[in-house]
Design a protein around this motif. Structure first.
Motif, PDB file in Angstrom:
ATOM      1  N   ASN A  23     -18.518  -9.110 -23.986  1.00 22.77           N
ATOM      2  CA  ASN A  23     -18.329  -7.859 -24.711  1.00 22.77           C
ATOM      3  C   ASN A  23     -19.314  -6.827 -24.150  1.00 22.77           C
TER       4      ASN A  23
ATOM      5  N   SER B 284     -17.131   2.787 -24.337  1.00 22.71           N
ATOM      6  CA  SER B 284     -16.591   3.338 -25.589  1.00 22.71           C
ATOM      7  C   SER B 284     -16.350   4.839 -25.509  1.00 22.71           C
TER       8      SER B 284
ATOM      9  N   GLY C 125     -14.482  -5.037 -29.561  1.00 24.10           N
ATOM     10  CA  GLY C 125     -15.056  -4.182 -28.535  1.00 24.10           C
ATOM     11  C   GLY C 125     -14.245  -4.243 -27.264  1.00 24.10           C
ATOM     12  N   TRP C 126     -14.907  -4.059 -26.145  1.00 24.84           N
ATOM     13  CA  TRP C 126     -14.281  -4.095 -24.831  1.00 24.84           C
ATOM     14  C   TRP C 126     -14.856  -5.284 -24.068  1.00 24.84           C
TER      15      TRP C 126
ATOM     16  N   LYS D 216      -9.755  -1.642 -26.313  1.00 16.77           N
ATOM     17  CA  LYS D 216     -10.554  -2.146 -27.432  1.00 16.77           C
ATOM     18  C   LYS D 216      -9.762  -3.196 -28.184  1.00 16.77           C
TER      19      LYS D 216
ATOM     20  N   THR E 296     -19.499  -3.520 -24.862  1.00 16.06           N
ATOM     21  CA  THR E 296     -19.585  -2.306 -25.666  1.00 16.06           C
ATOM     22  C   THR E 296     -21.009  -1.757 -25.713  1.00 16.06           C
TER      23      THR E 296
END
Length: 391
Positions: free
Chosen positions: A90, A98, A119-120, A107, A92
């Protein structure tokens, strides 16, 4: 739930004795109470992450310039199978993803070690896409002026940096990769280990004396690696927190290696640090990487109201309001089993320094060097080197 308990007696004497021992440990190359008598290693944790955004080439280079013996990249895998350095899948908190409108639809929510995270995730990005992002400082208390300046590096670039800097400095710079969340990556169809071994083999890093150490919080992947490489392996040992009495607390997913949870193995991280557990670790690893409270914890001083006392009067209850407890036998027992000990993580911010250290981060390093750790992970490698070498 199992915890490790620490006796709270003779604290002042214990600390004074350990620090005094540090001043008489001998030369910079001998006299240390390490497994082999060599001076302990300083490992640049995510580079020099106390100064620059973590897991960037700039951060790794700064750690090398500060004297770190090893640099530590956490490895994750992109959608197209490339090894890159990020603390977690993750990304983020550690990148500007973001704020990128073109990736807003990426996302999502994924399960990492049994816990849902939103998240990403690196596994949803190709390397080319990832290269358009920029790293940022995730620690709000640290300098954020370098945010947006650095790309996410590949593991190949990190190996190249270590090679180039070794030639420039005339000293061997080691690389200490961590396989992040191996089970997660296997489930995603992107296992880390074969990619890692293939790249290390390209650089000739296949032997026990190669300047590489591979670490993991899981166990089964280390056991598999042991059959495939002679490179040194380290079993990391985690926990959730430390309570007011100094007991290490265990809450999932930080209570046990995640592959233990998947296999419904009842053992927890502390079980790996018993003499029996250390003997098993020795069958597949060369060392352990425990969270430092397992080696020497600290307790709050409780007031008449049953609450921790604010020892430094700053209106907050932090580690700075704890007092050090005597060390455990983990280092002694690990050495008896033939395992080296690399403790984590050492930082310089005042709220993280015990009251015993009186705001001096070097005092903490000196204490752990005197305990016999064979190396330690530091966000501030210059301070770690200075404390070790008496500069």
């Amino acid at each position: 739930m199992k915890t490790i308990r620490f006796a709270a007696t003779a604290v002042a004497v214990s600390i004074a004795t350990l620090l005094a021992a540090c001043t008489t440990m001998g030369t910079a190359t001998s006299g240390y109470p390490t497994l082999n008598g060599a001076k302990p290693l300083v490992i640049g944790h995510r580079g020099a992450s106390g100064y620059l955004p973590e897991h960037t080439l700039a951060s790794y280079k700064k750690a090398i310039e500060m004297g770190a013996d090893f640099i530590e990249p956490d490895l994750v895998v992109t959608k197209d199978g490339e090894l890159v350095a990020r603390h977690e899948p993750n990304i983020t908190a550690t990148t500007d993803v973001s704020t990128r409108a073109e990736f807003a639809s990426r996302k999502t929510t994924r399960k990492v070690d049994g816990v849902n995270e939103t998240g990403w995730f690196v596994t949803d990005f190709t390397l080319a896409e990832l290269r358009t992002l920029r790293a940022k400082q995730p620690n709000a208390a640290r300098d954020k002026s370098f945010d947006g300046q650095f790309q996410i590096p590949t593991f190949r670039e990190i190996l190249e940096l270590a090679k180039t800097e070794s030639a420039r400095t005339g000293r061997t710079i080691g690389v200490y990769p961590e396989t992040k969340h191996p089970t997660y990556h296997v489930d995603a169809g992107l296992p880390i280990e074969p990619r890692l071994l293939a790249l290390l083999a390209e650089y000739g890093y296949t032997k026990k004396d190669s300047p590489v150490i591979i670490q993991s919080f899981e166990v089964s992947n280390l056991k598999a690696l042991r059959k495939l490489t002679q490179v040194r392996l380290v079993q990391l040992v985690d926990a959730d927190d430390v309570d007011s009495k100094g007991n290490v607390t265990l809450v999932a997913p930080f209570d046990k290696p995640y592959d233990f949870a998947v296999a419904k193995d009842s053992r927890t991280f502390p079980d790996l640090l018993t003499p029996k557990g250390l003997a098993e670790v020795k069958t597949y690893a060369d060392g352990i990487g425990p969270w430092k409270p397992y080696l020497a914890s600290a307790a709050h001083v409780m007031g008449a109201d049953g609450k921790p006392r604010d020892l430094n009067g700053d209106g907050k209850i932090t580690d700075a309001d704890r007092v050090a407890l005597p060390p455990t036998d983990v280092v002694k027992n690990a050495h008896a089993a033939g395992l080296f000990v690399h403790a984590y993580t050492f930082r310089s911010e005042a709220p993280g320094l015990l009251s015993d250290y009186k705001g001096d981060p070097k005092a903490e390093y000196k204490r752990f060097y005197a305990l016999g750790v064979d190396g330690l992970f530091s966000d501030f490698p210059d301070t770690a080197v200075s404390a070790r070498d008496g500069k």
